[in-house]
Design an enzyme around this catalytic site. Sequence first.
Site, PDB file in Angstrom:
ATOM      1  N   HIS A  54       0.825  -1.215   0.000  1.00  0.00           N
ATOM      2  CA  HIS A  54       0.000   0.000   0.000  1.00  0.00           C
ATOM      3  C   HIS A  54       0.861   1.268   0.000  1.00  0.00           C
ATOM      4  O   HIS A  54       0.498   2.289   0.582  1.00  0.00           O
ATOM      5  CB  HIS A  54      -0.955   0.014   1.203  1.00  0.00           C
ATOM      6  CG  HIS A  54      -1.956  -1.090   1.194  1.00  0.00           C
ATOM      7  ND1 HIS A  54      -3.120  -1.037   0.461  1.00  0.00           N
ATOM      8  CD2 HIS A  54      -1.951  -2.291   1.817  1.00  0.00           C
ATOM      9  CE1 HIS A  54      -3.797  -2.159   0.637  1.00  0.00           C
ATOM     10  NE2 HIS A  54      -3.108  -2.936   1.449  1.00  0.00           N
ATOM     11  N   ASN A 127     -10.377  -3.105   1.707  1.00  0.00           N
ATOM     12  CA  ASN A 127      -9.998  -3.061   0.293  1.00  0.00           C
ATOM     13  C   ASN A 127     -11.227  -2.789  -0.564  1.00  0.00           C
ATOM     14  O   ASN A 127     -12.348  -2.687  -0.059  1.00  0.00           O
ATOM     15  CB  ASN A 127      -9.364  -4.392  -0.142  1.00  0.00           C
ATOM     16  CG  ASN A 127      -7.944  -4.567   0.363  1.00  0.00           C
ATOM     17  OD1 ASN A 127      -7.168  -3.628   0.401  1.00  0.00           O
ATOM     18  ND2 ASN A 127      -7.618  -5.791   0.769  1.00  0.00           N
ATOM     19  N   TYR A 337      -0.051  -4.133  11.427  1.00  0.00           N
ATOM     20  CA  TYR A 337      -0.226  -2.759  10.960  1.00  0.00           C
ATOM     21  C   TYR A 337       0.412  -1.759  11.918  1.00  0.00           C
ATOM     22  O   TYR A 337       1.163  -0.867  11.509  1.00  0.00           O
ATOM     23  CB  TYR A 337      -1.711  -2.448  10.771  1.00  0.00           C
ATOM     24  CG  TYR A 337      -2.254  -2.866   9.425  1.00  0.00           C
ATOM     25  CD1 TYR A 337      -2.238  -4.206   9.045  1.00  0.00           C
ATOM     26  CD2 TYR A 337      -2.785  -1.942   8.539  1.00  0.00           C
ATOM     27  CE1 TYR A 337      -2.730  -4.617   7.823  1.00  0.00           C
ATOM     28  CE2 TYR A 337      -3.270  -2.337   7.303  1.00  0.00           C
ATOM     29  CZ  TYR A 337      -3.248  -3.678   6.950  1.00  0.00           C
ATOM     30  OH  TYR A 337      -3.718  -4.076   5.736  1.00  0.00           O
TER      31      TYR A 337
END
Length: 485
Positions: A54, A127, A337
């Site tokens: 990303h 997404n 993350y």
Amino acid sequence: MSKRVLTTESGAPIADNQNSATAGVGGPILLQDQHLLEKLARFNRERIPERVVHARGSGAYGFFEVTDDVTGFTKAAFLSEVGKKTETFIRFSTVADSLGGADAVRDPRGFALKFYTEEGNYDLVGNNTPVFFIKDPIKFPDFIHSQKRDPFTGKQEADNVWDFWAHAPEATHQITWLMGDRGIPASYRHMNGYGSHTYQWTNEAGEAFFVKYHFKTNQGIRSLSADQAAELVGKDANSHQTDLLQAIERGVNPSWTLYVQVMPAAEAAEYRFNPFDLTKVWPHSDYPLQRVGRLVLDRNPENVFAEVEQAAFSPNNFVPGIGPSPDKMLQGRLFAYADAHRYRLGVNHTLLPVNAPKATTAQNYGRDGFMATRNGSRHDKNYEPNSYQGPAQTDAALSAPLAIHGWTGTHEAPAHTKDDDFFQAGELYRLMSEDEKGRLVANIAGGLSQVSREDVIEKNLAHFAAADADYGKRVAEAVRALRED
């Protein structure tokens, strides 16, 4: 109007920003030129490590407005009443390419949304597809390595891409999404967003529900063919960034309607397939979409680096009434993350304006580390519990507890009565028109035909045939035709 004075980073005025200090006219530069050294040293450090995935992204601010009562399912304060608005920030992205990659490529799109709620920031990381390629986070590094640049050739290799997929039959559903017409959105405004994972909602009575998020674009779905995308990349590699920026600047504010599917927690164990499997969708006939509200984007960031590249999203940023599910991919991302941002931005990245709470104040005992700006005063203690009125726990759980049982170990996901890696891919294929099927087959064959090993090709063809006999037959014929050319 007098100009503002240019200064060093310590605030001293700069006399000359055009010429370096030298030993006489035309002489060598002096080490004592503090302004030159500071300027060059800062320039060398302007870039931070880009995201491994990303990396290429665009962002915008907006708001979320509740349009329907969902208090029967969740006690989250930002969803507590119809008409309530919450400030948001969103980051769209491609997945596989680097920061310098093009926007109009065949790749899933990130749809990461931060709600600045009065109970803290809630991050929903999803997404533009409702499913993903794998179902266990232990395979995520392997999957991404197969899709990124090869260590030897320095470019993406069809052999690597399709060899991994040959050994991951659960990827067939997502491959069918990716290679179909929605694989290259025309813009970020013209695609849906999905939470993809299964999450838990808990109401005031403590009742638990599992939910899936669906953000339906109000601009309509628009996608590009491979030829259209290639032409657009040649004209403007930043096409999606350009479109989003200019639309909001013109006052054409993109919006999405949020729907959720809601499954009572008690039904999960007996559902015909594993409801926490990220490679599968819940049929709408089983759990219909229920409207929640609308997301509107109405303000561009003032600085892309500060507000888009430094934006940090983590799916473990929950608020009361929302929590995790046993979705194994989600469980892995709860750690990965936040850890990625600690590496890229530092342990104090949550203090950056784009990441800090806006509707409340963060109060904890985190201290020190690089770029610490909130270390407290002489009256603030850095431990808990204490006798100095420091922040204390609430004793109120954010979400309902999840029941666990059995032995520890490396287990495969539990099998439900209808668990299957191929059925939903076949269902998706059979929903397509003949033209859509033709484009899907051509897109798959274009990549698969470049693979050098026949056994890898055959394994992938077997997956498509298992999804649907016609699907497999047509892909096999297309691949054969391209390899004979």
